[in-house]
Write a protein that holds these residues in place. Structure first.
Motif, PDB file in Angstrom:
ATOM      1  N   VAL A   4     -10.935   0.528  -8.138  1.00  0.00           N
ATOM      2  CA  VAL A   4      -9.632   0.730  -7.864  1.00  0.00           C
ATOM      3  C   VAL A   4      -9.184   1.804  -6.967  1.00  0.00           C
ATOM      4  O   VAL A   4      -8.982   2.483  -7.427  1.00  0.00           O
ATOM      5  N   LYS A   5      -8.422   1.573  -5.609  1.00  0.00           N
ATOM      6  CA  LYS A   5      -8.370   2.308  -4.628  1.00  0.00           C
ATOM      7  C   LYS A   5      -6.601   2.348  -4.650  1.00  0.00           C
ATOM      8  O   LYS A   5      -6.094   1.521  -4.358  1.00  0.00           O
ATOM      9  N   SER A  42      -4.397   9.589  -1.891  1.00  0.00           N
ATOM     10  CA  SER A  42      -5.125   8.480  -2.074  1.00  0.00           C
ATOM     11  C   SER A  42      -6.150   8.448  -3.267  1.00  0.00           C
ATOM     12  O   SER A  42      -6.430   9.752  -4.353  1.00  0.00           O
ATOM     13  N   GLU A  44      -8.629   6.951  -6.631  1.00  0.00           N
ATOM     14  CA  GLU A  44     -10.256   6.334  -6.930  1.00  0.00           C
ATOM     15  C   GLU A  44     -10.199   6.041  -8.543  1.00  0.00           C
ATOM     16  O   GLU A  44     -10.400   6.915  -9.077  1.00  0.00           O
ATOM     17  N   ARG A  53      -9.056  -8.962 -14.522  1.00  0.00           N
ATOM     18  CA  ARG A  53      -8.190  -9.206 -12.898  1.00  0.00           C
ATOM     19  C   ARG A  53      -6.993  -8.424 -13.466  1.00  0.00           C
ATOM     20  O   ARG A  53      -6.658  -7.654 -13.144  1.00  0.00           O
ATOM     21  N   GLU A  57      -4.625  -4.896 -12.792  1.00  0.00           N
ATOM     22  CA  GLU A  57      -3.548  -5.231 -11.778  1.00  0.00           C
ATOM     23  C   GLU A  57      -2.685  -4.447 -12.771  1.00  0.00           C
ATOM     24  O   GLU A  57      -1.849  -4.300 -12.488  1.00  0.00           O
ATOM     25  N   THR A  77       0.230   1.012  -2.410  1.00  0.00           N
ATOM     26  CA  THR A  77      -0.599  -0.162  -1.849  1.00  0.00           C
ATOM     27  C   THR A  77      -1.924   0.400  -3.068  1.00  0.00           C
ATOM     28  O   THR A  77      -2.268   1.516  -3.592  1.00  0.00           O
ATOM     29  N   TYR A  78      -2.650  -1.177  -3.325  1.00  0.00           N
ATOM     30  CA  TYR A  78      -3.873  -0.842  -3.636  1.00  0.00           C
ATOM     31  C   TYR A  78      -4.976  -1.957  -3.412  1.00  0.00           C
ATOM     32  O   TYR A  78      -4.904  -2.499  -2.740  1.00  0.00           O
ATOM     33  N   GLU A  79      -5.805  -1.435  -3.639  1.00  0.00           N
ATOM     34  CA  GLU A  79      -6.946  -2.670  -3.501  1.00  0.00           C
ATOM     35  C   GLU A  79      -7.579  -2.285  -4.498  1.00  0.00           C
ATOM     36  O   GLU A  79      -8.694  -1.060  -4.764  1.00  0.00           O
ATOM     37  N   SER A  81     -11.702  -2.821  -5.812  1.00  0.00           N
ATOM     38  CA  SER A  81     -13.069  -2.906  -4.597  1.00  0.00           C
ATOM     39  C   SER A  81     -14.490  -3.530  -5.508  1.00  0.00           C
ATOM     40  O   SER A  81     -14.266  -4.663  -6.106  1.00  0.00           O
TER      41      SER A  81
ATOM     42  N   GLU B  79     -11.641   3.936   8.670  1.00  0.00           N
ATOM     43  CA  GLU B  79     -11.537   2.599   9.065  1.00  0.00           C
ATOM     44  C   GLU B  79     -10.697   2.050  10.344  1.00  0.00           C
ATOM     45  O   GLU B  79      -9.802   2.820  10.111  1.00  0.00           O
ATOM     46  N   SER B  81      -8.789  -0.401  11.661  1.00  0.00           N
ATOM     47  CA  SER B  81      -7.518  -1.164  11.455  1.00  0.00           C
ATOM     48  C   SER B  81      -6.934  -2.520  12.395  1.00  0.00           C
ATOM     49  O   SER B  81      -7.951  -2.714  13.295  1.00  0.00           O
TER      50      SER B  81
END
Lengths: 87, 87
Positions: A4-5, A42, A44, A53, A57, A77-79, A81, B79, B81
């Motif tokens: 998760v980033k 950032s 990771e 999931r 989260e 915010t997060y992604e 991946s 990236e 965007s």
């Protein structure tokens, strides 16, 4: 294994002198096509196998609220991946 | 207007005490599902209209090499965007 980033940035209303200094320095180097520059952090996070999931989260939000982002000045915010086994 | 996000992280071989400290603190808070944690910097550059994709990529690489990332210890990814008018 799930990666998760999390991206933490200053809120729009907060002045970021570091970003200003970098943008001015870039202007002196001749890079004057940049109309805006933001600087953030950032993170990771690699989660162990076997988590759902929702569980991931939930933890990411808790961790970001409690430690990674300063609620008063920053938002995040997060992604989610790579993930081989998210059920 | 084109927005480019640049992510700068330590190279694998570089020890990051900040990341270690955060991971240990999270462990003490009970978040022990995190097998690895990385900390990095993120930059968001907004380029003016009228630039080609190649011109933007060239500038992003130059800027990252010269200022945003320390070549000896860090590497970067980027990236491209939002972009209304990339020709």
């Amino acid at each position: 294994m799930t990666v998760v980033k999390v991206f933490v940035n200053y809120k729009e209303s907060i002045l970021n002198p570091e970003a200003q200094a970098i943008q001015q320095a870039l202007g002196r180097l001749g890079y004057d096509n940049i109309t805006q520059l933001k600087v953030g952090k950032s993170f990771e996070l690699t989660f162990a196998d076997g988590m759902t999931r929702e569980a991931i989260e939930k933890e990411v939000n808790e961790i970001s609220d409690r430690m990674l982002a300063n609620y008063n000045m920053e938002n995040y915010t997060y992604e989610i991946s790579e993930s081989e086994d998210l059920s």
